[in-house]
Design an enzyme around this catalytic site. Sequence first.
Site, PDB file in Angstrom:
ATOM      1  N   ARG A 126       0.899  -1.463   0.078  1.00  0.00           N
ATOM      2  CA  ARG A 126       0.290  -0.198   0.097  1.00  0.00           C
ATOM      3  C   ARG A 126       0.771   1.629   0.125  1.00  0.00           C
ATOM      4  O   ARG A 126       0.173   2.489   0.157  1.00  0.00           O
ATOM      5  CB  ARG A 126      -0.758   0.456   1.278  1.00  0.00           C
ATOM      6  CG  ARG A 126      -1.983  -1.592   0.917  1.00  0.00           C
ATOM      7  CD  ARG A 126      -3.691  -0.401   1.465  1.00  0.00           C
ATOM      8  NE  ARG A 126      -4.429  -1.786   1.671  1.00  0.00           N
ATOM      9  CZ  ARG A 126      -4.701  -2.724   2.154  1.00  0.00           C
ATOM     10  NH1 ARG A 126      -3.877  -3.072   3.195  1.00  0.00           N
ATOM     11  NH2 ARG A 126      -5.480  -3.832   1.767  1.00  0.00           N
ATOM     12  N   LYS A 135       3.640  10.867 -12.316  1.00  0.00           N
ATOM     13  CA  LYS A 135       1.802  10.010 -12.964  1.00  0.00           C
ATOM     14  C   LYS A 135       3.178   8.363 -13.176  1.00  0.00           C
ATOM     15  O   LYS A 135       4.411   8.708 -12.878  1.00  0.00           O
ATOM     16  CB  LYS A 135       2.515  10.347 -14.392  1.00  0.00           C
ATOM     17  CG  LYS A 135       0.954  11.669 -14.289  1.00  0.00           C
ATOM     18  CD  LYS A 135       0.748  11.514 -16.076  1.00  0.00           C
ATOM     19  CE  LYS A 135      -0.347  12.688 -15.710  1.00  0.00           C
ATOM     20  NZ  LYS A 135      -0.771  13.116 -17.174  1.00  0.00           N
ATOM     21  N   GLU A 183       9.144  15.890 -26.364  1.00  0.00           N
ATOM     22  CA  GLU A 183       8.807  16.721 -24.653  1.00  0.00           C
ATOM     23  C   GLU A 183       9.365  18.249 -24.512  1.00  0.00           C
ATOM     24  O   GLU A 183       9.000  18.972 -23.983  1.00  0.00           O
ATOM     25  CB  GLU A 183       9.393  15.589 -23.633  1.00  0.00           C
ATOM     26  CG  GLU A 183       8.329  14.545 -23.600  1.00  0.00           C
ATOM     27  CD  GLU A 183       7.730  14.527 -23.077  1.00  0.00           C
ATOM     28  OE1 GLU A 183       6.343  15.204 -23.731  1.00  0.00           O
ATOM     29  OE2 GLU A 183       7.168  12.774 -23.529  1.00  0.00           O
ATOM     30  N   LYS A 186       6.704  21.978 -15.679  1.00  0.00           N
ATOM     31  CA  LYS A 186       6.376  21.178 -15.332  1.00  0.00           C
ATOM     32  C   LYS A 186       5.539  21.905 -14.041  1.00  0.00           C
ATOM     33  O   LYS A 186       4.718  21.451 -13.454  1.00  0.00           O
ATOM     34  CB  LYS A 186       7.431  20.085 -14.937  1.00  0.00           C
ATOM     35  CG  LYS A 186       6.836  18.856 -14.761  1.00  0.00           C
ATOM     36  CD  LYS A 186       5.773  18.048 -15.709  1.00  0.00           C
ATOM     37  CE  LYS A 186       5.032  16.886 -15.252  1.00  0.00           C
ATOM     38  NZ  LYS A 186       5.079  15.582 -15.908  1.00  0.00           N
ATOM     39  N   GLU A 246      -5.077  16.643 -12.846  1.00  0.00           N
ATOM     40  CA  GLU A 246      -5.351  16.414 -14.253  1.00  0.00           C
ATOM     41  C   GLU A 246      -6.839  16.952 -14.156  1.00  0.00           C
ATOM     42  O   GLU A 246      -7.430  16.401 -15.150  1.00  0.00           O
ATOM     43  CB  GLU A 246      -4.988  15.656 -15.078  1.00  0.00           C
ATOM     44  CG  GLU A 246      -4.188  15.767 -16.684  1.00  0.00           C
ATOM     45  CD  GLU A 246      -3.647  14.753 -17.694  1.00  0.00           C
ATOM     46  OE1 GLU A 246      -2.635  15.281 -17.026  1.00  0.00           O
ATOM     47  OE2 GLU A 246      -4.558  14.427 -18.228  1.00  0.00           O
ATOM     48  N   ARG A 303      -2.937  20.534 -16.813  1.00  0.00           N
ATOM     49  CA  ARG A 303      -1.976  19.891 -16.850  1.00  0.00           C
ATOM     50  C   ARG A 303      -2.486  19.023 -18.506  1.00  0.00           C
ATOM     51  O   ARG A 303      -1.357  18.572 -18.142  1.00  0.00           O
ATOM     52  CB  ARG A 303      -2.187  18.462 -15.937  1.00  0.00           C
ATOM     53  CG  ARG A 303      -1.090  17.755 -15.895  1.00  0.00           C
ATOM     54  CD  ARG A 303      -0.745  16.607 -14.487  1.00  0.00           C
ATOM     55  NE  ARG A 303       0.472  15.680 -14.370  1.00  0.00           N
ATOM     56  CZ  ARG A 303       1.181  15.024 -13.584  1.00  0.00           C
ATOM     57  NH1 ARG A 303       0.811  15.113 -12.501  1.00  0.00           N
ATOM     58  NH2 ARG A 303       2.266  14.354 -14.089  1.00  0.00           N
ATOM     59  N   ASN A 308       0.332  16.994 -22.477  1.00  0.00           N
ATOM     60  CA  ASN A 308      -0.707  16.271 -23.029  1.00  0.00           C
ATOM     61  C   ASN A 308      -0.470  16.423 -24.657  1.00  0.00           C
ATOM     62  O   ASN A 308      -0.714  15.763 -25.914  1.00  0.00           O
ATOM     63  CB  ASN A 308      -2.007  15.587 -23.010  1.00  0.00           C
ATOM     64  CG  ASN A 308      -1.356  14.803 -21.706  1.00  0.00           C
ATOM     65  OD1 ASN A 308      -0.609  13.840 -21.332  1.00  0.00           O
ATOM     66  ND2 ASN A 308      -2.823  15.085 -20.724  1.00  0.00           N
ATOM     67  N   HIS A 322       0.070  14.079 -27.725  1.00  0.00           N
ATOM     68  CA  HIS A 322       0.480  12.244 -26.754  1.00  0.00           C
ATOM     69  C   HIS A 322      -0.843  11.943 -27.501  1.00  0.00           C
ATOM     70  O   HIS A 322      -0.490  10.810 -27.222  1.00  0.00           O
ATOM     71  CB  HIS A 322      -0.009  12.304 -25.635  1.00  0.00           C
ATOM     72  CG  HIS A 322       1.507  12.983 -24.872  1.00  0.00           C
ATOM     73  ND1 HIS A 322       1.946  14.188 -25.151  1.00  0.00           N
ATOM     74  CD2 HIS A 322       2.622  11.977 -23.853  1.00  0.00           C
ATOM     75  CE1 HIS A 322       3.397  14.194 -24.822  1.00  0.00           C
ATOM     76  NE2 HIS A 322       3.777  13.149 -24.060  1.00  0.00           N
ATOM     77  N   HIS A 348       0.587   8.151 -28.514  1.00  0.00           N
ATOM     78  CA  HIS A 348       0.525   6.806 -27.672  1.00  0.00           C
ATOM     79  C   HIS A 348      -0.380   5.799 -28.876  1.00  0.00           C
ATOM     80  O   HIS A 348      -0.291   5.110 -29.063  1.00  0.00           O
ATOM     81  CB  HIS A 348      -0.267   7.223 -27.080  1.00  0.00           C
ATOM     82  CG  HIS A 348      -0.377   8.020 -25.481  1.00  0.00           C
ATOM     83  ND1 HIS A 348      -1.086   8.364 -24.888  1.00  0.00           N
ATOM     84  CD2 HIS A 348       0.877   8.242 -25.280  1.00  0.00           C
ATOM     85  CE1 HIS A 348      -0.157   8.660 -24.183  1.00  0.00           C
ATOM     86  NE2 HIS A 348       1.306   8.513 -24.242  1.00  0.00           N
ATOM     87  N   HIS A 361       8.935   7.017 -27.770  1.00  0.00           N
ATOM     88  CA  HIS A 361       7.988   8.200 -26.857  1.00  0.00           C
ATOM     89  C   HIS A 361       7.987   9.355 -27.675  1.00  0.00           C
ATOM     90  O   HIS A 361       7.192  10.053 -28.275  1.00  0.00           O
ATOM     91  CB  HIS A 361       7.822   7.876 -25.521  1.00  0.00           C
ATOM     92  CG  HIS A 361       7.050   8.907 -24.630  1.00  0.00           C
ATOM     93  ND1 HIS A 361       5.430   8.395 -25.001  1.00  0.00           N
ATOM     94  CD2 HIS A 361       6.773   9.648 -24.238  1.00  0.00           C
ATOM     95  CE1 HIS A 361       4.251   9.794 -24.562  1.00  0.00           C
ATOM     96  NE2 HIS A 361       5.578  10.375 -24.079  1.00  0.00           N
TER      97      HIS A 361
END
Length: 361
Positions: A120, A142, A184, A225, A235, A240, A244, A247, A251, A264
């Site tokens: 946890r 993230k 990026e 950032k 987000e 935020r 993306n 993206h 993706h 990426h």
Amino acid sequence: MKFINLKLKANSYPIIFSDDYGDLLCCLKKYLNSKSVFLISDSNVSKIYLEKIINILKKEKFKTENFVFKAGEKSKNIKTLVEIYNYALKVGLDRKTVVIALGGGVVGDVAGFFASTFMRGLNFVQIPTTLLAMVDSSIGGKTGVNLETGKNIVGTFYQPKFVYINSNFLKTLEINHIKNGMGEVLKYAIAFSHKFFKELNLLPDKSIFTLSDFDNIIYKCCKFKAKIVEEDEKEKKGVRELLNLGHTFGHALETITKYKKYLHGEAVVLGILFVVKLANKIKFCDDDTKSNIEKIILNLGFNTKINLKTDAKNILSLMKKDKKSVSKTIRFVLPQKIGKAVSHIEVDDKIILEVIKDFIR
Ligand code: GLY
């Protein structure tokens, strides 16, 4: 040593910029009350840096364990995670153990997910070793893994206790991974700062960047950032989501090519090209914006052609599975002008398909 304090309601933390490993040890002592460390790395990074970091830790009487998985986006999956959970139990990690991600974006995402779920939640530190991880993925909490059917579909928000950025790691980074990170970097310039975009345009040929060029670029990106994450950590406010940019299409390309064809950042650059074409088609951005973005992408040495054996409908249906889609409607982040992107823009499927068809043929 320089640092940026990323301020959140709970779990604020520093991003440390330092070429001195002594600062890493100081931060471990200052922010974490534990002598037990679990390093997670990949087969490329570990060959060069794992032993070095372990020796530094051992000199200060840290007890270390480590897990190394095969480098590459293909390893970012649930199978790798299960192997790490089992290994961690076998070697007797407990809740006091600190997880350290030593590597690029894949390592950071997998290690962060592990840290957020094992027993946890264990404390977690990011040591990014690639440009992409230094400017983006190591910051903001993230974490996650891919499914065969979608990128980053399973994940958590889980902030590290600190991020230690040492640009000396870039000395051993291959040029395609530098380009990967520049994808990026470009995103920040297009979305947030015309001034930064101009600075990137003035950079010398990418193969002769110096470490001080990088220090400057990394620091600026981390500032962007941190500010965005402070405003919209989870987000939820459409802020935020600006990160993306490029993206959704990127993706889809990564997924359709089974995470083998593109790094990426390369996929994100193609995604940026896609959204600028789309924005221009619906007259959201003007022709100059489009051509300036296309030019910088070429100048930075990116491949701008897509050669795929798939049809546009396939790509569209993957884009609809993106986390930002709502009721199967894609919500795009589109560039309006250089330095300003806007989130939550819906575009008719027919127009999206036309732009995809044009782009992939
Ligand atoms: N890489 C995008 C984000 O952290 O939100």
